[in-house]
Enzyme design. Structure first.
Site, PDB file in Angstrom:
ATOM      1  CB  THR A   1      44.774  38.813  42.367  1.00 30.00           C
ATOM      2  OG1 THR A   1      43.479  38.215  42.389  1.00 30.00           O
ATOM      3  CG2 THR A   1      45.413  38.681  43.722  1.00 30.00           C
TER       4      THR A   1
ATOM      5  CD  GLU B   1      48.554  30.317  42.118  1.00 36.33           C
ATOM      6  OE1 GLU B   1      47.806  29.554  42.751  1.00 36.33           O
ATOM      7  OE2 GLU B   1      48.179  30.991  41.150  1.00 36.33           O
TER       8      GLU B   1
ATOM      9  NE  ARG C   1      37.337  40.523  43.426  1.00 32.91           N
ATOM     10  CZ  ARG C   1      38.565  41.059  43.436  1.00 32.91           C
ATOM     11  NH1 ARG C   1      39.552  40.465  42.831  1.00 32.91           N
ATOM     12  NH2 ARG C   1      38.775  42.203  44.032  1.00 32.91           N
TER      13      ARG C   1
ATOM     14  CG  HIS D   1      37.705  36.087  33.843  1.00 36.83           C
ATOM     15  ND1 HIS D   1      37.279  37.093  34.693  1.00 36.83           N
ATOM     16  CD2 HIS D   1      39.045  36.020  34.010  1.00 36.83           C
ATOM     17  CE1 HIS D   1      38.312  37.604  35.332  1.00 36.83           C
ATOM     18  NE2 HIS D   1      39.401  36.961  34.947  1.00 36.83           N
TER      19      HIS D   1
ATOM     20  NE  ARG E   1      35.621  42.659  40.988  1.00 36.30           N
ATOM     21  CZ  ARG E   1      36.830  43.239  41.011  1.00 36.30           C
ATOM     22  NH1 ARG E   1      37.735  42.905  40.124  1.00 36.30           N
ATOM     23  NH2 ARG E   1      37.142  44.137  41.904  1.00 36.30           N
TER      24      ARG E   1
ATOM     25  CG  ASN F   1      40.465  31.490  37.820  1.00 27.36           C
ATOM     26  OD1 ASN F   1      39.329  31.839  37.522  1.00 27.36           O
ATOM     27  ND2 ASN F   1      41.106  31.955  38.864  1.00 27.36           N
TER      28      ASN F   1
ATOM     29  CG  HIS G   1      47.925  37.156  38.032  1.00 27.99           C
ATOM     30  ND1 HIS G   1      48.034  38.220  37.185  1.00 27.99           N
ATOM     31  CD2 HIS G   1      46.798  37.354  38.751  1.00 27.99           C
ATOM     32  CE1 HIS G   1      47.018  39.035  37.397  1.00 27.99           C
ATOM     33  NE2 HIS G   1      46.244  38.539  38.344  1.00 27.99           N
TER      34      HIS G   1
ATOM     35  CG  HIS H   1      39.183  35.012  43.675  1.00 31.39           C
ATOM     36  ND1 HIS H   1      40.077  35.985  43.303  1.00 31.39           N
ATOM     37  CD2 HIS H   1      38.892  35.260  44.969  1.00 31.39           C
ATOM     38  CE1 HIS H   1      40.315  36.782  44.336  1.00 31.39           C
ATOM     39  NE2 HIS H   1      39.585  36.367  45.355  1.00 31.39           N
TER      40      HIS H   1
ATOM     41  CD  GLU I   1      42.548  32.120  42.408  1.00 36.41           C
ATOM     42  OE1 GLU I   1      41.977  33.215  42.239  1.00 36.41           O
ATOM     43  OE2 GLU I   1      43.294  31.616  41.580  1.00 36.41           O
TER      44      GLU I   1
END
Ligand code: PXP
Length: 243
Positions: free
Chosen positions: A101, A151, A45, A10, A49, A7, A191, A43, A70
């Site tokens: 999340t 998931e 969002r 970040h 963000r 992922n 996660h 993701h 996602e």
């Protein structure tokens, strides 16, 4: 073998701290693939963000491994996904004020809404996964939507890591994984996973895919992204061999 979805959100979080052009999450796609990533996860969002719409387009154009989007269960996101057609979509809950999340998608509490989104995405040829808590009721509800995969949210297990409650959380994951596989659902998990707590999760026999972001990108600051991905891949290979 366990697929590793990296992922890259970040990397975009760092860029958005300055709202400039770098670091570009597309660079992360290339390095993650060189490190052995089997999938790129991102993701988009609702509040944008970190990942932006143009990132999704550029990641899709760059990645040579499958891209997993996602997304929240909203008309806007379903429209974006059915237009861009990533290989897979993972439906997640979203609250604007949350840091990340928190908790899985309540599929049992909104079966029609989730079912409609699954149907629309599947009709566009997208493989759909539902991010749920390791709860039998949620697994059953996920199965009824027609999704191909679940998931399992490993957040509670990761938070309990190092305490006696961890074994109980691991057992919840094991049971949910067995139930999902029994229903013919593919089992993914993610996660909060890192190089230490990932091992017992990777040993759950039904788990075929893990999606990991924060720990890999955080470690990449010190060891580089390619090395951080390669290190996680090696751990997954070791644990898969011990199943
Ligand atoms: N899987 C899902 C569905 C997520 O929402 C997230 C967080 O974006 C992850 C995996 C990765 O979590 P982490 O960044 O804690 O590794």
């Amino acid at each position: 073998m366990i697929r590793l979805g990296v992922n890259i959100d970040h990397v975009a979080t760092v860029r958005q701290a300055r709202r400039i052009r770098e670091p570009d999450p597309v660079w992360a796609v290339v390095l993650a693939e060189l490190g052995g990533a089997d999938q790129i996860t991102l993701h988009l969002r609702e509040d944008r963000r970190h990942i932006q719409d143009h990132d999704l387009d550029r990641v899709l154009a760059t990645a040579s491994v499958p891209v997993n989007l996602e997304m929240a269960v909203t008309d806007e996101m379903v429209a974006i996904a059915t237009d861009r057609r990533p290989h897979s979509a993972t439906l997640v809950p979203e609250r604007r004020e949350e840091v990340t999340t928190e908790g899985g998608l309540d599929v049992a509490g909104q079966p029609e809404t989730v079912g409609r989104a699954v149907e629309a995405l599947a009709a566009a040829g997208i493989r759909v996964s539902l991010f749920i808590d390791p709860d039998p009721g949620q697994v059953e509800a996920a199965f009824r939507t027609g999704a191909r995969a679940v998931e399992l949210h490993t957040g509670a297990f990761c938070e309990a890591w190092g305490t006696p409650a961890a074994e109980q959380e691991l057992e919840r994951l094991r049971r949910a994984a067995a139930l999902a596989a029994d229903k013919g659902l593919a089992v993914h998990a993610g996660h909060g996973l890192n190089v230490r707590n990932v091992r017992p999760v990777a040993r759950i026999p039904e788990v075929e895919e893990l999606n990991i972001g924060h720990a890999i990108v955080g470690r990449a600051i010190f060891v580089g992204l390619k090395a951080a991905v390669a290190e996680m891949k090696e751990i997954l290979a070791e644990e898969a061999a011990r199943r």
